[in-house]
Design a protein around this motif. Structure first.
Motif, mmCIF file in Angstrom:
data_model
loop_
_atom_site.group_PDB
_atom_site.id
_atom_site.type_symbol
_atom_site.label_atom_id
_atom_site.label_comp_id
_atom_site.label_asym_id
_atom_site.label_seq_id
_atom_site.Cartn_x
_atom_site.Cartn_y
_atom_site.Cartn_z
ATOM 1 N N ASP A 160 0.820 -1.207 0.000
ATOM 2 C CA ASP A 160 0.000 0.000 0.000
ATOM 3 C C ASP A 160 0.862 1.269 0.000
ATOM 4 O O ASP A 160 0.487 2.288 -0.569
ATOM 5 N N PHE A 161 2.038 1.212 0.624
ATOM 6 C CA PHE A 161 2.959 2.350 0.646
ATOM 7 C C PHE A 161 3.380 2.713 -0.786
ATOM 8 O O PHE A 161 3.436 3.886 -1.148
ATOM 9 N N TYR A 162 3.622 1.707 -1.599
ATOM 10 C CA TYR A 162 4.042 1.937 -2.984
ATOM 11 C C TYR A 162 2.878 2.422 -3.843
ATOM 12 O O TYR A 162 3.075 3.206 -4.773
ATOM 13 N N VAL A 163 1.672 1.986 -3.505
ATOM 14 C CA VAL A 163 0.479 2.518 -4.176
ATOM 15 C C VAL A 163 0.356 4.005 -3.859
ATOM 16 O O VAL A 163 0.131 4.831 -4.753
ATOM 17 N N LYS A 164 0.528 4.357 -2.581
ATOM 18 C CA LYS A 164 0.468 5.760 -2.158
ATOM 19 C C LYS A 164 1.508 6.597 -2.907
ATOM 20 O O LYS A 164 1.175 7.659 -3.450
ATOM 21 N N LEU A 165 2.749 6.130 -2.941
ATOM 22 C CA LEU A 165 3.799 6.872 -3.639
ATOM 23 C C LEU A 165 3.493 7.017 -5.132
ATOM 24 O O LEU A 165 3.784 8.063 -5.727
ATOM 25 N N SER A 166 2.917 5.990 -5.722
ATOM 26 C CA SER A 166 2.547 6.062 -7.146
ATOM 27 C C SER A 166 1.480 7.128 -7.378
ATOM 28 O O SER A 166 1.593 7.930 -8.318
ATOM 29 N N PHE A 167 0.456 7.135 -6.528
ATOM 30 C CA PHE A 167 -0.587 8.161 -6.652
ATOM 31 C C PHE A 167 0.002 9.559 -6.464
ATOM 32 O O PHE A 167 -0.352 10.486 -7.191
ATOM 33 N N ILE A 168 0.893 9.718 -5.490
ATOM 34 C CA ILE A 168 1.511 11.027 -5.259
ATOM 35 C C ILE A 168 2.323 11.452 -6.479
ATOM 36 O O ILE A 168 2.234 12.597 -6.927
ATOM 37 N N GLY A 169 3.101 10.529 -7.030
ATOM 38 C CA GLY A 169 3.888 10.843 -8.228
ATOM 39 C C GLY A 169 3.006 11.287 -9.380
ATOM 40 O O GLY A 169 3.302 12.291 -10.050
ATOM 41 N N LEU A 170 1.923 10.573 -9.607
ATOM 42 C CA LEU A 170 0.996 10.934 -10.682
ATOM 43 C C LEU A 170 0.320 12.275 -10.403
ATOM 44 O O LEU A 170 0.141 13.099 -11.313
ATOM 45 N N ALA A 171 -0.051 12.508 -9.148
ATOM 46 C CA ALA A 171 -0.714 13.761 -8.777
ATOM 47 C C ALA A 171 0.229 14.950 -8.942
ATOM 48 O O ALA A 171 -0.171 16.003 -9.459
ATOM 49 N N VAL A 172 1.474 14.791 -8.520
ATOM 50 C CA VAL A 172 2.448 15.885 -8.644
ATOM 51 C C VAL A 172 2.768 16.154 -10.111
ATOM 52 O O VAL A 172 2.879 17.312 -10.536
ATOM 53 N N PHE A 173 2.902 15.092 -10.895
ATOM 54 C CA PHE A 173 3.116 15.261 -12.335
ATOM 55 C C PHE A 173 1.956 16.053 -12.950
ATOM 56 O O PHE A 173 2.166 16.990 -13.729
ATOM 57 N N THR A 174 0.740 15.704 -12.571
ATOM 58 C CA THR A 174 -0.446 16.387 -13.094
ATOM 59 C C THR A 174 -0.489 17.835 -12.613
ATOM 60 O O THR A 174 -0.832 18.738 -13.382
ATOM 61 N N MET A 175 -0.114 18.064 -11.359
ATOM 62 C CA MET A 175 -0.095 19.416 -10.798
ATOM 63 C C MET A 175 0.874 20.309 -11.581
ATOM 64 O O MET A 175 0.539 21.429 -11.968
ATOM 65 N N ARG A 176 2.054 19.794 -11.828
ATOM 66 C CA ARG A 176 3.071 20.556 -12.572
ATOM 67 C C ARG A 176 2.609 20.809 -14.004
ATOM 68 O O ARG A 176 2.752 21.910 -14.539
ATOM 69 N N ARG A 177 2.056 19.781 -14.613
ATOM 70 C CA ARG A 177 1.579 19.899 -15.999
ATOM 71 C C ARG A 177 0.456 20.943 -16.098
ATOM 72 O O ARG A 177 0.414 21.733 -17.040
ATOM 73 N N MET A 178 -0.444 20.939 -15.112
ATOM 74 C CA MET A 178 -1.529 21.913 -15.122
ATOM 75 C C MET A 178 -0.978 23.325 -14.931
ATOM 76 O O MET A 178 -1.428 24.274 -15.586
ATOM 77 N N ASN A 179 -0.003 23.466 -14.063
ATOM 78 C CA ASN A 179 0.603 24.776 -13.840
ATOM 79 C C ASN A 179 1.205 25.317 -15.134
ATOM 80 O O ASN A 179 1.037 26.491 -15.466
ATOM 81 N N ILE A 180 1.855 24.453 -15.885
ATOM 82 C CA ILE A 180 2.502 24.873 -17.134
ATOM 83 C C ILE A 180 1.480 25.088 -18.247
ATOM 84 O O ILE A 180 1.466 26.141 -18.891
ATOM 85 N N ARG A 181 0.620 24.118 -18.472
ATOM 86 C CA ARG A 181 -0.276 24.164 -19.638
ATOM 87 C C ARG A 181 -1.485 25.066 -19.467
ATOM 88 O O ARG A 181 -1.933 25.687 -20.430
ATOM 89 N N VAL A 182 -2.036 25.103 -18.254
ATOM 90 C CA VAL A 182 -3.264 25.875 -18.045
ATOM 91 C C VAL A 182 -2.966 27.275 -17.527
ATOM 92 O O VAL A 182 -3.564 28.251 -17.970
ATOM 93 N N PHE A 183 -2.013 27.372 -16.593
ATOM 94 C CA PHE A 183 -1.742 28.662 -15.956
ATOM 95 C C PHE A 183 -0.475 29.335 -16.476
ATOM 96 O O PHE A 183 -0.206 30.485 -16.138
ATOM 97 N N GLY A 184 0.298 28.638 -17.280
ATOM 98 C CA GLY A 184 1.564 29.181 -17.764
ATOM 99 C C GLY A 184 1.431 30.212 -18.857
ATOM 100 O O GLY A 184 2.330 31.009 -19.075
ATOM 101 N N ASP A 185 0.329 30.231 -19.559
ATOM 102 C CA ASP A 185 0.115 31.171 -20.659
ATOM 103 C C ASP A 185 -0.959 32.167 -20.240
ATOM 104 O O ASP A 185 -2.150 31.865 -20.278
ATOM 105 N N SER A 186 -0.542 33.354 -19.850
ATOM 106 C CA SER A 186 -1.492 34.368 -19.351
ATOM 107 C C SER A 186 -2.390 34.927 -20.458
ATOM 108 O O SER A 186 -3.347 35.636 -20.172
#
Length: 172
Positions: A99-125
């Motif tokens: 379950d610890f590795y499942v948690k880390l996988s979800f966190i990795g995917l969530a952080v990747f998505t967070m960064r991607r959203m910051n760049i793609r959605v909020f990066g172009d004013s």
């Protein structure tokens, strides 16, 4: 399952013992409190942005929510630091639990998505509100799924542990 000896070595260090056994106000439960605060910052700010992109409170302008990414990164930083301390306190309990590795996988995917959203959605004013929503809708859905998965699997860690300490199976 053979539990690696390194887990025992970590459990015997001064910091690991202190975190588990100290009666100090700054011991295990203090670290756990800050882990929870960090989680509320990163997950809470993500949820605000995700839900806004998905149409909740659509009268709130989307572009100013870009400031929440600083809070998200602060919360993530707090969680990494406190998570490493919690892992140091109970390495066998965490590292023998799938379950610890499942948690880390979800966190990795969530952080990747967070960064991607910051760049793609909020990066172009220059993007319009409608364009931001269109670009971010799928990412917002997945972000919510990933963060719910991370929080849920993290909560289950104490319930699904096979071992608490090196050589001591859970319940034994």
């Amino acid at each position: 399952m053979a539990v690696p000896e390194i887990f025992n070595t970590i459990e015997q260090t001064g910091i690991s013992r202190w975190l588990r056994e100290s009666q100090s106000l700054f011991g295990f439960y203090f670290i756990l409190l800050f882990h929870t605060i960090g989680m509320s910052l990163v997950v809470g700010a993500n949820a605000v942005v995700d839900l806004r992109i998905l149409g909740v409170a659509s009268d709130i302008p989307l572009q100013p929510l870009k400031r929440l990414f600083g809070i998200m990164w602060l919360g993530l930083g707090i969680n990494v630091a406190t998570g490493l301390l919690l892992l140091t306190a109970y390495p066998t309990k965490a590292l023998t639990n799938p379950d610890f590795y499942v948690k880390l996988s979800f966190i990795g995917l969530a952080v990747f998505t967070m960064r991607r959203m910051n760049i793609r959605v909020f990066g172009d004013s220059s993007l319009s509100e409608a364009a931001m929503v269109a670009k971010g809708k799928m990412m917002a859905r997945w972000s919510l799924v990933f963060w719910i998965g991370a929080v849920g699997s993290g909560r289950l860690l104490s319930e699904t542990a096979r071992y608490f300490f090196y050589g001591h199976p859970a319940g034994g």
